[in-house]
Design an enzyme around this catalytic site. Structure first.
Site, PDB file in Angstrom:
ATOM      1  N   ASN A 256     -10.119   0.116   1.475  1.00 41.36           N
ATOM      2  CA  ASN A 256      -9.081   0.073   2.416  1.00 41.36           C
ATOM      3  C   ASN A 256      -9.439   0.654   3.687  1.00 41.36           C
ATOM      4  O   ASN A 256      -9.958   1.696   4.156  1.00 41.36           O
ATOM      5  CB  ASN A 256      -7.808   0.893   1.949  1.00 41.36           C
ATOM      6  CG  ASN A 256      -7.040   0.371   0.700  1.00 41.36           C
ATOM      7  OD1 ASN A 256      -7.777  -0.405   0.027  1.00 41.36           O
ATOM      8  ND2 ASN A 256      -5.840   0.809   0.632  1.00 41.36           N
TER       9      ASN A 256
ATOM     10  N   THR B  38      -8.348   1.841  10.291  1.00 44.19           N
ATOM     11  CA  THR B  38      -8.529   2.352  11.772  1.00 44.19           C
ATOM     12  C   THR B  38      -9.415   1.880  12.724  1.00 44.19           C
ATOM     13  O   THR B  38      -9.263   1.580  14.103  1.00 44.19           O
ATOM     14  CB  THR B  38      -8.954   4.126  11.847  1.00 44.19           C
ATOM     15  OG1 THR B  38      -7.997   4.819  10.947  1.00 44.19           O
ATOM     16  CG2 THR B  38      -9.085   4.932  12.932  1.00 44.19           C
TER      17      THR B  38
ATOM     18  N   SER C 135     -12.748   3.321   7.065  1.00 45.10           N
ATOM     19  CA  SER C 135     -13.321   3.287   8.452  1.00 45.10           C
ATOM     20  C   SER C 135     -14.276   4.200   8.603  1.00 45.10           C
ATOM     21  O   SER C 135     -15.257   4.298   9.585  1.00 45.10           O
ATOM     22  CB  SER C 135     -12.230   3.446   9.307  1.00 45.10           C
ATOM     23  OG  SER C 135     -11.146   2.254   9.352  1.00 45.10           O
TER      24      SER C 135
ATOM     25  N   GLY D 291      -8.036   8.082   8.843  1.00 46.79           N
ATOM     26  CA  GLY D 291      -8.186   7.922  10.141  1.00 46.79           C
ATOM     27  C   GLY D 291      -9.651   8.462  10.527  1.00 46.79           C
ATOM     28  O   GLY D 291     -10.554   9.007   9.592  1.00 46.79           O
TER      29      GLY D 291
ATOM     30  N   GLU E  33      -3.132   6.161  -7.375  1.00 45.38           N
ATOM     31  CA  GLU E  33      -3.806   7.154  -6.627  1.00 45.38           C
ATOM     32  C   GLU E  33      -3.997   8.579  -7.164  1.00 45.38           C
ATOM     33  O   GLU E  33      -2.985   8.865  -7.903  1.00 45.38           O
ATOM     34  CB  GLU E  33      -3.400   7.456  -5.398  1.00 45.38           C
ATOM     35  CG  GLU E  33      -4.503   8.266  -4.503  1.00 45.38           C
ATOM     36  CD  GLU E  33      -4.084   8.395  -2.857  1.00 45.38           C
ATOM     37  OE1 GLU E  33      -4.562   7.402  -2.351  1.00 45.38           O
ATOM     38  OE2 GLU E  33      -3.321   9.254  -2.419  1.00 45.38           O
TER      39      GLU E  33
ATOM     40  N   HIS F 103      -9.716   4.482  -0.003  1.00 45.08           N
ATOM     41  CA  HIS F 103      -8.776   4.465   1.129  1.00 45.08           C
ATOM     42  C   HIS F 103      -9.830   5.081   2.022  1.00 45.08           C
ATOM     43  O   HIS F 103     -10.813   5.911   2.182  1.00 45.08           O
ATOM     44  CB  HIS F 103      -7.654   4.974   0.987  1.00 45.08           C
ATOM     45  CG  HIS F 103      -6.602   4.279   0.031  1.00 45.08           C
ATOM     46  ND1 HIS F 103      -5.313   4.469  -0.060  1.00 45.08           N
ATOM     47  CD2 HIS F 103      -6.980   3.635  -1.178  1.00 45.08           C
ATOM     48  CE1 HIS F 103      -4.856   3.709  -0.955  1.00 45.08           C
ATOM     49  NE2 HIS F 103      -5.920   3.196  -1.461  1.00 45.08           N
ATOM     50  N   GLY F 104      -9.233   5.092   3.268  1.00 45.84           N
ATOM     51  CA  GLY F 104     -10.119   5.670   4.403  1.00 45.84           C
ATOM     52  C   GLY F 104     -11.678   5.219   4.803  1.00 45.84           C
ATOM     53  O   GLY F 104     -12.283   5.973   5.085  1.00 45.84           O
TER      54      GLY F 104
ATOM     55  N   ASP G  31       0.688  -1.318   0.191  1.00 46.44           N
ATOM     56  CA  ASP G  31      -0.014  -0.002   0.220  1.00 46.44           C
ATOM     57  C   ASP G  31       0.830   1.162  -0.066  1.00 46.44           C
ATOM     58  O   ASP G  31       1.991   1.209   0.746  1.00 46.44           O
ATOM     59  CB  ASP G  31      -1.069   0.059   1.062  1.00 46.44           C
ATOM     60  CG  ASP G  31      -2.061   1.296   1.254  1.00 46.44           C
ATOM     61  OD1 ASP G  31      -2.507   1.243   0.118  1.00 46.44           O
ATOM     62  OD2 ASP G  31      -2.293   1.671   2.101  1.00 46.44           O
ATOM     63  N   HIS G  32       0.519   2.266  -0.807  1.00 46.70           N
ATOM     64  CA  HIS G  32       1.188   3.461  -0.920  1.00 46.70           C
ATOM     65  C   HIS G  32       2.679   3.507  -0.946  1.00 46.70           C
ATOM     66  O   HIS G  32       3.558   3.876  -0.106  1.00 46.70           O
ATOM     67  CB  HIS G  32       0.869   4.508   0.225  1.00 46.70           C
ATOM     68  CG  HIS G  32      -0.251   4.825   0.362  1.00 46.70           C
ATOM     69  ND1 HIS G  32      -0.967   5.879  -0.358  1.00 46.70           N
ATOM     70  CD2 HIS G  32      -1.502   4.614   0.930  1.00 46.70           C
ATOM     71  CE1 HIS G  32      -2.191   6.138  -0.067  1.00 46.70           C
ATOM     72  NE2 HIS G  32      -2.558   5.169   0.819  1.00 46.70           N
TER      73      HIS G  32
END
Length: 287
Positions: free
Chosen positions: A229, A232, A210, A178, A134, A207-208, A83-84
């Protein structure tokens, strides 16, 4: 020995079935086990993600070796995904045996991002490895931003995909990295997802995840997102397990980690059900 599965089959099966596959970060042996145990129990495909937290802690090679060792003993249908990744990290991942990589050139000027991503795609595809990239910027949850400056531009996405040959595109549509407790997150732009999907024609990644509501997850899947993805929420579940044990007084670290692992298993299964990939492991074919 249980080998890695084909990541393309994970995404293609999700696209055909109208669901998404989850990619989750591991941080140590216990969290690695939690993700794989969740995949086994939910009968779900899973992307085991070597992310930005674990790489400074133990490096790409040690993180891969730990994940592969534990995964090969499991019955899960899994892919080990970078990832990244930077340029050097992607090349290292290919040498090590990752079967899925994300090259992150989003911080670069647009033309340079196209050029470097295209070279990564040429190298990775020569080894049969799909590439995620991305476009757009994703802020941290506690940042105040002008979202129009952060959203992925539709026309840039069209050109980026056409000129790089990437397999999957991670986009910015109002998501953040987050979760800040008590902070209201703005709704994501489902319309922008639809526009990018129509312009590019390839599976999209968020992504993110959560911070997303269940409604947003379901609408994003329908709009063309087939990989989420999330980290958190799962880390918080693991931490809650640790804290619940240590709140009882002086206890063994192993007992606390076992409780954290158990809670992370439950939290991961919940994500798999939400994404629609629970019960979908069978169609995946080994690489």
């Amino acid at each position: 020995m249980n080998p890695q599965s084909d990541p393309r089959s994970f995404i293609e099966n999700a696209r055909r079935g109208g669901y998404a596959v989850g990619a989750y970060n591991m941080h140590n042996e216990e969290t690695t086990e939690a993700l794989l145990w969740a995949a086994e129990q939910a009968d779900s495909p899973i992307f085991m993600q070597v992310g930005r937290a674990i790489i400074p802690h133990m490096g790409v090679a040690r993180a891969f070796e730990m994940t592969r060792r534990i995964a090969e003993r499991s019955n899960a249908k899994y892919v080990i995904h970078l990832d990244h990744g930077s340029w050097d990290e992607v090349l290292e991942a290919i040498r090590l045996g990752f079967t899925s990589v994300m090259y992150d050139g989003a911080h670069l000027p647009f033309e340079e991002n196209i050029e470097t991503t295209r070279k990564i795609v040429e190298i990775a595809h020569a080894f049969g490895i799909p590439v995620e990239a991305e476009l757009g910027k994703i802020p941290d949850a506690d940042e105040t931003v002008n979202w129009e400056d952060y959203y992925t531009d539709v026309e840039e996405a069209r050109r980026f995909v056409a000129e790089t040959g990437i397999d999957y595109l991670a986009i910015s549509v109002g998501i953040v990295h987050g979760v800040v407790p008590g902070l209201q997150q703005q709704p994501i732009s489902i319309q922008r997802i639809r526009e990018i999907k129509a312009a590019t024609g390839i599976p999209l990644v968020l992504h993110g995840a959560s911070g997303l509501t269940d409604r947003e997850v379901q609408e994003a899947k329908a709009a063309g997102v087939h990989k989420f993805n999330a980290d958190t929420d799962l880390r918080h579940a693991f931490r809650a397990g640790l804290e619940s044990v240590f709140a009882q007084g002086d206890r063994q670290l192993e007992e606390a980690m076992a409780e954290g692992r158990a809670r992370m298993v439950d939290a991961t299964i919940e994500k798999m059900r939400q994404y629609g990939c629970a019960g979908k492991a069978a169609p995946a074919r080994a690489a």
